[in-house]
Write an enzyme that holds these catalytic residues in place. Structure first.
Site, mmCIF file in Angstrom:
data_model
loop_
_atom_site.group_PDB
_atom_site.id
_atom_site.type_symbol
_atom_site.label_atom_id
_atom_site.label_comp_id
_atom_site.label_asym_id
_atom_site.label_seq_id
_atom_site.Cartn_x
_atom_site.Cartn_y
_atom_site.Cartn_z
ATOM 1 C CE LYS A 66 35.552 40.250 34.461
ATOM 2 N NZ LYS A 66 36.910 40.377 33.942
HETATM 3 C C1 LIG Z 1 35.711 45.514 37.680
HETATM 4 C C2 LIG Z 1 36.105 45.479 36.239
HETATM 5 N N1 LIG Z 1 35.689 46.464 35.427
HETATM 6 C C3 LIG Z 1 36.001 46.480 34.125
HETATM 7 C C4 LIG Z 1 36.766 45.481 33.551
HETATM 8 C C5 LIG Z 1 37.097 45.552 32.101
HETATM 9 O O1 LIG Z 1 36.572 44.451 31.416
HETATM 10 P P1 LIG Z 1 37.107 44.043 29.963
HETATM 11 O O2 LIG Z 1 38.355 43.248 30.173
HETATM 12 O O3 LIG Z 1 36.004 43.237 29.358
HETATM 13 O O4 LIG Z 1 37.373 45.295 29.210
HETATM 14 C C6 LIG Z 1 37.218 44.434 34.345
HETATM 15 C C7 LIG Z 1 38.039 43.360 33.765
HETATM 16 O O5 LIG Z 1 38.560 42.506 34.391
HETATM 17 C C8 LIG Z 1 36.880 44.425 35.728
HETATM 18 O O6 LIG Z 1 37.299 43.448 36.538
#
Ligand SMILES: Cc1ncc(COP(=O)(O)O)c(C=O)c1O
Length: 334
Positions: free
Chosen positions: A140
């Protein structure tokens, strides 16, 4: 509120907005499964709103139409989770104008959008939402390894989120028994570690530099691929993207076939591309809940021709040029 991941953050935000058994939550089918799963963690019921074929974010007109029908059936959602796909902010003012009259909560899934701006303000200002959730996963805008953050301007949401991420426990402020703490509800251990937070604080200093480099790479793609049969990312009015992804959409006759060729052609030369996203409702788990292919045609059509090109801060110009050459030769061979 720093949390252990954006998934934990989305769960926390849903809980803090009062999502409970049977409450409906709507989100985008063009997202990672976590945007929908979070409502199910609260025993809510998920539905989707199809995307705008240009921005790939939730279509405001589709949302308006679906809300009218839901209002007639007395089946309105309690919250909407708006996903800023690829780092391109949703048109939050329009979206809120449609949603707010019904008293529906808004959570921004801003996992792609740390560093993006909307109407001159950073995404996360929550001007048009109740809360926003960031991700600090390794790929990210900035990273803490795994991690996330819930941001809000609403004191009650902040209080609830703090309690929920830590077992549902609040410290008791009583002077007579300073050792006291109280578990008020069932929560989780969703806390971020201090070690992750230290990394995050250091990464945050580099956010502007990272976004500037991502923007530069995106501009090079936009200039270099302009003449090809591709739909390149659209930048909304009065927004800047965080450029988490550079999604292209192949517009040749055999879109799926061309996408496959291009994916493998790039891979053969050592470049890994990716497809964002297989529409959430077509996943086996969601099909088992009753969703079908054809339910959200714009998201499905986009998926057929979608490919996200290599985009990361350390991508060398020479490698990017090579990626663009491969795309050009694959598309013009046909
Ligand atoms: C659109 C979206 N929402 C939520 C998430 C969840 O993030 P995390 O991996 O930090 O839990 C991601 C992860 O890639 C994502 O792309």
């Amino acid at each position: 509120m720093a949390v252990s991941s954006a998934t934990a953050g989305l769960h926390t935000a849903c809980h803090a907005l009062g999502i409970r058994a049977g409450d409906r939550v709507w989100t985008s089918p063009n997202s990672f499964v976590a945007s929908a799963n979070c409502a199910l963690y609260c025993d809510g019921a998920v539905d989707f709103v199809d995307i705008d074929p240009r921005s790939y974010n939730i279509s405001v007109s589709e949302l308006e139409r679906k809300l009218c029908t839901a209002a007639e059936r007395k089946a309105l959602p309690k919250a909407l989770i708006a996903v800023h796909f690829a780092g391109q902010p949703c048109d939050m003012r329009e979206l809120a104008a449609v949603v707010r009259p019904y008293g529906i909560g808004i959570i921004e899934d801003a996992t792609h959008a740390l560093g993006a701006t909307y109407q001159g303000e950073p995404v996360g200002s929550c001007r048009y939402s109740d809360a926003a959730v960031f991700s600090f996963h390794a790929i990210k805008s900035i990273t803490t390894g795994e991690g996330g953050m819930v941001v809000t301007n609403r004191e009650n949401i902040a209080r609830n989120a703090r309690r929920f991420r830590s077992h549902g426990i609040t410290p008791d402020t009583s002077r007579a028994e300073p050792w006291r703490y109280e578990q008020r509800e069932l929560g989780y251990n969703y806390r971020m570690t201090d070690i992750q937070a230290a990394l995050g604080a250091s990464q945050l200093n580099k956010l502007d530099e990272f976004i500037a480099r991502r923007t530069e790479i995106a501009k090079r793609y936009t200039a270099g691929l302009a003449e090809l049969p591709l739909q390149l990312p659209h930048i909304g009015d009065d927004t800047t993207s965080a450029w988490h992804l550079y999604p292209i959409q192949i517009m040749t006759d055999d879109r799926a076939g061309t996408r496959r060729n291009l994916y493998f052609e790039l891979l053969q030369h050592g470049f890994r591309s990716q497809v964002h996203y297989i529409p959430v409702h077509t996943q086996p788990f969601y099909r088992a809940l009753g969703f079908r292919a054809g339910d959200f045609p714009a998201a499905e059509s986009y998926y057929e021709g979608a490919l996200s090109l290599p985009l990361f801060v350390d991508l060398a110009d020479s490698d990017q040029d090579r990626v663009m050459e491969i795309i050009r030769s694959t598309l013009t061979q046909r």
